[in-house]
Design an enzyme around this catalytic site. Structure first.
Site, mmCIF file in Angstrom:
data_model
loop_
_atom_site.group_PDB
_atom_site.id
_atom_site.type_symbol
_atom_site.label_atom_id
_atom_site.label_comp_id
_atom_site.label_asym_id
_atom_site.label_seq_id
_atom_site.Cartn_x
_atom_site.Cartn_y
_atom_site.Cartn_z
ATOM 1 N N ASP A 36 0.972 -1.363 -0.098
ATOM 2 C CA ASP A 36 0.355 -0.055 -0.338
ATOM 3 C C ASP A 36 0.450 1.142 -0.025
ATOM 4 O O ASP A 36 0.809 2.271 -0.026
ATOM 5 C CB ASP A 36 -0.985 0.202 1.293
ATOM 6 N N LYS A 87 -1.297 -9.165 2.481
ATOM 7 C CA LYS A 87 -0.571 -8.966 3.774
ATOM 8 C C LYS A 87 -1.572 -7.535 4.683
ATOM 9 O O LYS A 87 -2.500 -7.916 4.534
ATOM 10 C CB LYS A 87 0.379 -8.138 3.305
ATOM 11 N N GLU A 142 8.916 -4.240 10.413
ATOM 12 C CA GLU A 142 9.588 -2.551 9.477
ATOM 13 C C GLU A 142 10.041 -2.200 10.892
ATOM 14 O O GLU A 142 8.982 -2.206 12.057
ATOM 15 C CB GLU A 142 8.588 -2.705 9.531
HETATM 16 O O1 KIV Z 1 3.708 -1.142 1.210
HETATM 17 C C1 KIV Z 1 4.815 -1.307 1.619
HETATM 18 O O2 KIV Z 1 5.466 -1.255 0.644
HETATM 19 C C2 KIV Z 1 5.115 -2.269 2.571
HETATM 20 C C3 KIV Z 1 6.445 -2.488 2.880
HETATM 21 C C4 KIV Z 1 7.290 -1.167 3.460
HETATM 22 C C5 KIV Z 1 6.685 -3.440 3.841
HETATM 23 O O3 KIV Z 1 4.097 -2.559 3.902
#
Ligand code: KIV
Length: 271
Positions: A51, A120, A189
């Protein structure tokens, strides 16, 4: 006899096997067909349709505004390009926190309409009902702990998370919970490397770090950051592999000059 070599798709099981073998997992974001094709051909294990598209593709300050429809648009473009990589798609803010039925509907829409392989979700024990319901439908789920950008207004800052013991303890419990529920991996993260090491060693599912040190089972970066397309974004955890901002800016300036000076197109570039 066919000489066509079949490409073997990376699966959630392959990632598990990689952890067992001690082979690190490479994950990178992509949001469109052309970039995803380059990433996939290079041999990436996992492509994340993050996202973060809200930031790098749409120019929003946070990841909050991106919609489920927009994520599906990005994901379906990536899926058309990815022949080898496992494609994981972020459930956007507001599409899964409310109730678990809504979460399942959002995940089903992503899987059906984009053809992606997994979703995710950000959060720990507080989203366990949604995670369980999605997993029950046969949809693989990757967790995301530590700095979870969808909660930026709760944190108030993008600095390192879980430096204090209470937050570190909660993160370890959340990681175990996500594993127990059946998640196939967890993004960690911006947390201290030592904490990420402890979490990675305590789990049998792989951890994928971003700003979480070298003991994670894999690493993920945002493609615009690692290629240096975003001018000026240089956090400590980022290794910048190119400066595409300069390359592109220079090429575009040359093109403008060539058009203005009438050196483009030349005789060979016309019919
Ligand atoms: O949205 C994204 O790019 C992420 C990464 C930073 C893990 O969740």
């Amino acid at each position: 006899m066919s000489v066509h070599k079949e490409i073997k798709r990376v699966t959630t099981n392959s990632l598990q096997e990689m952890k067992v073998r001690g082979e690190k997992i490479a994950m990178l974001t992509a949001y469109d067909y052309s970039m995803a094709a380059i990433v996939d051909h290079a041999g990436m294990d996992v492509i994340l349709v993050g996202d973060s598209a809200s930031n790098v593709m749409a120019g929003h300050e946070t990841t909050l505004p991106i919609t489920l429809d927009q994520m599906i648009y990005h994901a379906s473009s990536v899926v058309r390009a990815a022949k080898r990589a496992l494609v994981v798609v972020d459930l956007p803010f507001g599409s899964y926190q409310g109730n678990s039925k809504e979460a399942l509907n959002s995940a089903i829409r992503i899987m059906k309409e984009s053809g992606a392989h997994a979703v995710k979700m950000e959060g720990g024990v507080e989203i366990s009902e949604s995670v369980t319901r999605i997993l029950t439908a046969g949809i693989p789920v990757m967790g995301h702990l530590g700095l979870t950008p969808q909660s930026i207004y709760k944190f108030g800052t993008y600095t390192v998370r879980a430096k204090e013991e209470a937050e570190a303890t909660k993160l370890k419990e959340d990681a175990l919970k996500l594993q127990e529920l059946g998640c196939f991996g967890i993004v960690l993260e911006k947390i201290p490397a030592q904490l990420a090491k402890q979490v990675s060693e305590s789990l049998h599912i792989p951890t994928i770090g971003i700003g979480a040190g070298q003991s994670c089972d894999g690493q993920v970066l945002v493609i615009h950051d690692m290629l240096g397309i975003n001018e000026g974004f240089k956090p400590r955890f980022l290794r910048q592999y190119a400066n595409l901002y300069e390359v592109m800016n220079g090429s575009i300036k040359n093109y403008i000059d060539d058009v203005k000076s009438e050196s483009f197109p030349n005789e060979k570039e016309q019919y």
